[in-house]
Design a protein around this motif. Structure first.
Motif, PDB file in Angstrom:
ATOM      1  N   ASN A   9       0.828  -1.209   0.000  1.00  0.00           N
ATOM      2  CA  ASN A   9       0.000   0.000   0.000  1.00  0.00           C
ATOM      3  C   ASN A   9       0.862   1.258   0.000  1.00  0.00           C
ATOM      4  OD1 ASN A   9      -2.890  -0.525  -0.060  1.00  0.00           O
ATOM      5  ND2 ASN A   9      -2.598  -1.645   1.850  1.00  0.00           N
ATOM      6  N   ARG A  10       1.980   1.248   0.712  1.00  0.00           N
ATOM      7  CA  ARG A  10       2.886   2.388   0.698  1.00  0.00           C
ATOM      8  C   ARG A  10       3.481   2.588  -0.699  1.00  0.00           C
ATOM      9  NH1 ARG A  10       5.323   0.637   5.856  1.00  0.00           N
ATOM     10  NH2 ARG A  10       4.337   1.855   7.509  1.00  0.00           N
ATOM     11  N   MET A  11       3.876   1.495  -1.307  1.00  0.00           N
ATOM     12  CA  MET A  11       4.487   1.584  -2.638  1.00  0.00           C
ATOM     13  C   MET A  11       3.504   2.113  -3.673  1.00  0.00           C
ATOM     14  SD  MET A  11       6.734  -1.948  -2.672  1.00  0.00           S
ATOM     15  CE  MET A  11       6.960  -1.850  -4.450  1.00  0.00           C
ATOM     16  N   LEU A  12       2.227   1.760  -3.544  1.00  0.00           N
ATOM     17  CA  LEU A  12       1.221   2.218  -4.500  1.00  0.00           C
ATOM     18  C   LEU A  12       1.153   3.732  -4.590  1.00  0.00           C
ATOM     19  CD1 LEU A  12      -1.946  -0.014  -4.095  1.00  0.00           C
ATOM     20  CD2 LEU A  12      -0.543   0.249  -6.138  1.00  0.00           C
ATOM     21  N   LYS A  13       1.457   4.411  -3.490  1.00  0.00           N
ATOM     22  CA  LYS A  13       1.352   5.862  -3.427  1.00  0.00           C
ATOM     23  C   LYS A  13       2.589   6.557  -3.984  1.00  0.00           C
ATOM     24  CE  LYS A  13      -1.500   5.407   0.723  1.00  0.00           C
ATOM     25  NZ  LYS A  13      -1.575   5.627   2.193  1.00  0.00           N
ATOM     26  N   GLN A  14       3.598   5.787  -4.359  1.00  0.00           N
ATOM     27  CA  GLN A  14       4.838   6.359  -4.871  1.00  0.00           C
ATOM     28  C   GLN A  14       4.821   6.409  -6.396  1.00  0.00           C
ATOM     29  OE1 GLN A  14       7.961   3.972  -3.073  1.00  0.00           O
ATOM     30  NE2 GLN A  14       6.974   4.079  -1.070  1.00  0.00           N
ATOM     31  N   GLU A  15       5.817   7.035  -6.963  1.00  0.00           N
ATOM     32  CA  GLU A  15       5.908   7.157  -8.413  1.00  0.00           C
ATOM     33  C   GLU A  15       5.912   5.776  -9.067  1.00  0.00           C
ATOM     34  OE1 GLU A  15       8.860   9.121 -11.820  1.00  0.00           O
ATOM     35  OE2 GLU A  15       9.345   9.300  -9.687  1.00  0.00           O
ATOM     36  N   ASN A  16       5.075   5.606 -10.093  1.00  0.00           N
ATOM     37  CA  ASN A  16       4.964   4.342 -10.820  1.00  0.00           C
ATOM     38  C   ASN A  16       4.629   3.185  -9.873  1.00  0.00           C
ATOM     39  OD1 ASN A  16       5.000   2.895 -13.230  1.00  0.00           O
ATOM     40  ND2 ASN A  16       7.154   2.326 -13.016  1.00  0.00           N
ATOM     41  N   GLY A  17       3.831   3.481  -8.851  1.00  0.00           N
ATOM     42  CA  GLY A  17       3.575   2.544  -7.771  1.00  0.00           C
ATOM     43  C   GLY A  17       2.941   1.238  -8.202  1.00  0.00           C
ATOM     44  N   HIS A  18       1.914   1.301  -9.033  1.00  0.00           N
ATOM     45  CA  HIS A  18       1.214   0.077  -9.416  1.00  0.00           C
ATOM     46  C   HIS A  18       2.140  -0.876 -10.154  1.00  0.00           C
ATOM     47  CE1 HIS A  18      -1.591  -2.638 -11.516  1.00  0.00           C
ATOM     48  NE2 HIS A  18      -2.394  -2.409 -10.495  1.00  0.00           N
ATOM     49  N   GLN A  19       2.953  -0.357 -11.061  1.00  0.00           N
ATOM     50  CA  GLN A  19       3.864  -1.220 -11.803  1.00  0.00           C
ATOM     51  C   GLN A  19       4.916  -1.828 -10.887  1.00  0.00           C
ATOM     52  OE1 GLN A  19       3.616  -2.144 -15.159  1.00  0.00           O
ATOM     53  NE2 GLN A  19       5.066  -3.646 -14.338  1.00  0.00           N
ATOM     54  N   ARG A  20       5.398  -1.066  -9.937  1.00  0.00           N
ATOM     55  CA  ARG A  20       6.416  -1.571  -9.015  1.00  0.00           C
ATOM     56  C   ARG A  20       5.842  -2.660  -8.114  1.00  0.00           C
ATOM     57  NH1 ARG A  20       8.435   3.853  -6.454  1.00  0.00           N
ATOM     58  NH2 ARG A  20       9.335   2.401  -4.940  1.00  0.00           N
ATOM     59  N   VAL A  21       4.615  -2.461  -7.644  1.00  0.00           N
ATOM     60  CA  VAL A  21       3.956  -3.497  -6.841  1.00  0.00           C
ATOM     61  C   VAL A  21       3.761  -4.757  -7.681  1.00  0.00           C
ATOM     62  CG1 VAL A  21       1.746  -4.131  -5.798  1.00  0.00           C
ATOM     63  CG2 VAL A  21       2.827  -1.954  -5.208  1.00  0.00           C
ATOM     64  N   THR A  22       3.327  -4.575  -8.921  1.00  0.00           N
ATOM     65  CA  THR A  22       3.133  -5.705  -9.828  1.00  0.00           C
ATOM     66  C   THR A  22       4.430  -6.472 -10.019  1.00  0.00           C
ATOM     67  OG1 THR A  22       1.372  -4.522 -11.002  1.00  0.00           O
ATOM     68  CG2 THR A  22       2.398  -6.367 -12.146  1.00  0.00           C
ATOM     69  N   ASP A  23       5.522  -5.749 -10.258  1.00  0.00           N
ATOM     70  CA  ASP A  23       6.816  -6.397 -10.468  1.00  0.00           C
ATOM     71  C   ASP A  23       7.264  -7.172  -9.237  1.00  0.00           C
ATOM     72  OD1 ASP A  23       6.947  -5.365 -13.020  1.00  0.00           O
ATOM     73  OD2 ASP A  23       8.235  -3.677 -12.482  1.00  0.00           O
ATOM     74  N   LEU A  24       7.081  -6.586  -8.058  1.00  0.00           N
ATOM     75  CA  LEU A  24       7.486  -7.257  -6.824  1.00  0.00           C
ATOM     76  C   LEU A  24       6.700  -8.544  -6.622  1.00  0.00           C
ATOM     77  CD1 LEU A  24       9.023  -7.467  -4.173  1.00  0.00           C
ATOM     78  CD2 LEU A  24       7.387  -5.861  -3.157  1.00  0.00           C
ATOM     79  N   LEU A  25       5.388  -8.481  -6.804  1.00  0.00           N
ATOM     80  CA  LEU A  25       4.558  -9.662  -6.606  1.00  0.00           C
ATOM     81  C   LEU A  25       4.873 -10.751  -7.630  1.00  0.00           C
ATOM     82  CD1 LEU A  25       1.129  -8.036  -5.688  1.00  0.00           C
ATOM     83  CD2 LEU A  25       2.637  -9.354  -4.178  1.00  0.00           C
ATOM     84  N   HIS A  26       5.132 -10.355  -8.874  1.00  0.00           N
ATOM     85  CA  HIS A  26       5.491 -11.350  -9.891  1.00  0.00           C
ATOM     86  C   HIS A  26       6.850 -11.974  -9.579  1.00  0.00           C
ATOM     87  CE1 HIS A  26       2.301 -11.472 -12.848  1.00  0.00           C
ATOM     88  NE2 HIS A  26       2.208 -10.157 -12.836  1.00  0.00           N
ATOM     89  N   TRP A  27       7.782 -11.165  -9.057  1.00  0.00           N
ATOM     90  CA  TRP A  27       9.089 -11.699  -8.700  1.00  0.00           C
ATOM     91  C   TRP A  27       8.959 -12.729  -7.575  1.00  0.00           C
ATOM     92  CZ3 TRP A  27      12.352 -10.468  -4.238  1.00  0.00           C
ATOM     93  CH2 TRP A  27      13.628 -11.058  -4.334  1.00  0.00           C
ATOM     94  N   LEU A  28       8.159 -12.409  -6.557  1.00  0.00           N
ATOM     95  CA  LEU A  28       7.943 -13.359  -5.473  1.00  0.00           C
ATOM     96  C   LEU A  28       7.313 -14.657  -5.994  1.00  0.00           C
ATOM     97  CD1 LEU A  28       6.693 -10.981  -2.635  1.00  0.00           C
ATOM     98  CD2 LEU A  28       8.850 -12.240  -2.708  1.00  0.00           C
ATOM     99  N   ARG A  29       6.398 -14.501  -6.943  1.00  0.00           N
ATOM    100  CA  ARG A  29       5.792 -15.705  -7.525  1.00  0.00           C
ATOM    101  C   ARG A  29       6.842 -16.528  -8.258  1.00  0.00           C
ATOM    102  NH1 ARG A  29       3.053 -18.271 -11.653  1.00  0.00           N
ATOM    103  NH2 ARG A  29       1.027 -19.156 -11.053  1.00  0.00           N
ATOM    104  N   SER A  30       7.749 -15.866  -8.968  1.00  0.00           N
ATOM    105  CA  SER A  30       8.793 -16.590  -9.694  1.00  0.00           C
ATOM    106  C   SER A  30       9.698 -17.356  -8.733  1.00  0.00           C
ATOM    107  CB  SER A  30       9.624 -15.618 -10.544  1.00  0.00           C
ATOM    108  OG  SER A  30      10.528 -14.853  -9.760  1.00  0.00           O
ATOM    109  N   LEU A  31       9.939 -16.814  -7.533  1.00  0.00           N
ATOM    110  CA  LEU A  31      10.741 -17.529  -6.537  1.00  0.00           C
ATOM    111  C   LEU A  31      10.017 -18.785  -6.056  1.00  0.00           C
ATOM    112  CD1 LEU A  31      12.144 -14.615  -4.320  1.00  0.00           C
ATOM    113  CD2 LEU A  31      13.192 -15.705  -6.316  1.00  0.00           C
ATOM    114  N   ARG A  32       8.701 -18.682  -5.905  1.00  0.00           N
ATOM    115  CA  ARG A  32       7.924 -19.843  -5.458  1.00  0.00           C
ATOM    116  C   ARG A  32       7.835 -20.921  -6.527  1.00  0.00           C
ATOM    117  NH1 ARG A  32       4.564 -15.533  -3.918  1.00  0.00           N
ATOM    118  NH2 ARG A  32       2.966 -16.104  -5.435  1.00  0.00           N
TER     119      ARG A  32
END
Length: 215
Positions: free
Chosen positions: A158-181
């Motif tokens: 939620n904090r990241m969403l409020k930052q510049e390009n927040g939605h894309q950064r959140v998306t990238d982080l979640l996809h990266w975590l999925r790739s680790l799993r």
């Protein structure tokens, strides 16, 4: 045994939840990553810490990472690596070089910040960032069987969403975590725990596919 309300409890102060613990271990031992959400002060952190504690008796490696006070991707990775470095059972298995290896990764992450401490993180478009991601993936193969608990991830998102390009950064982080799993041959399973529901967060922001491999 004391009836404590407020801070997480451990040892004899943690009681009950035997069936819930058994259910969680059944899922983990069958290769599932978990999502656990509940309002504050109902004992979810105490519960996942007990899972963490149980790892030793099962000869699993366990990590607990709280990211509630982190602001961005660099903070997330720093918290993750610092907790990996501090886990004695794992570093003992690999010898003294294990901690030094992770600490070198942390120093690499510092290069992603400007002298003023500002973030210059580009998840998929920066050579240093990609190298750090690769190093972390390789680390996961050294842990054997175990769990990585990430507490309060939705607060960080939620904090990241409020930052510049927040939605894309959140998306990238979640996809990266999925790739680790999804790494073939890695037997580390993830537990996402928080007072804010990760399910609700991803549904609200059309990111449900990033956690569809967890239960």
């Amino acid at each position: 045994m004391r009836n404590i309300i407020g801070p997480p409890v451990s040892g004899d102060d943690f009681f009950g939840r035997d069936q819930e613990l058994a259910n969680a271990w059944h899922l983990l031992e069958n290769g599932m990553s978990l999502r656990i959400s509940a309002p504050r002060r109902v004992g979810k952190t105490s519960f996942v810490r007990r899972l963490h504690q149980n790892c030793e008796s099962r000869d699993w490696t366990g990590f607990y990472v709280n990211v509630e006070d982190k602001d961005n991707e660099v903070g997330f990775i720093e918290a993750l690596l610092e907790n990996l470095a501090s886990e004695k059972s794992w570093s003992k298995k690999l010898g003294g070089k294990a901690k030094d290896t992770i600490l070198s990764f942390i120093k690499s992450i510092e290069t992603l910040k400007t002298p003023a401490g500002e973030l210059k993180f580009k998840w998929a478009h920066d050579e240093k960032t990609l190298a750090i991601q690769k190093d972390i993936k390789e680390l996961l193969f050294t842990f054997g069987e175990g769990i990585i608990i990430i507490d309060e991830l939705p607060v960080l998102l939620n904090r990241m969403l409020k930052q510049e390009n927040g939605h894309q950064r959140v998306t990238d982080l979640l996809h990266w975590l999925r790739s680790l799993r999804q790494l073939s041959g890695v037997k580390m399973y993830w537990i996402f725990c928080g007072s804010v529901s990760l399910d609700s967060f991803v549904k609200r922001h059309n990111l449900s596919l990033t956690i569809n491999d967890t239960t």
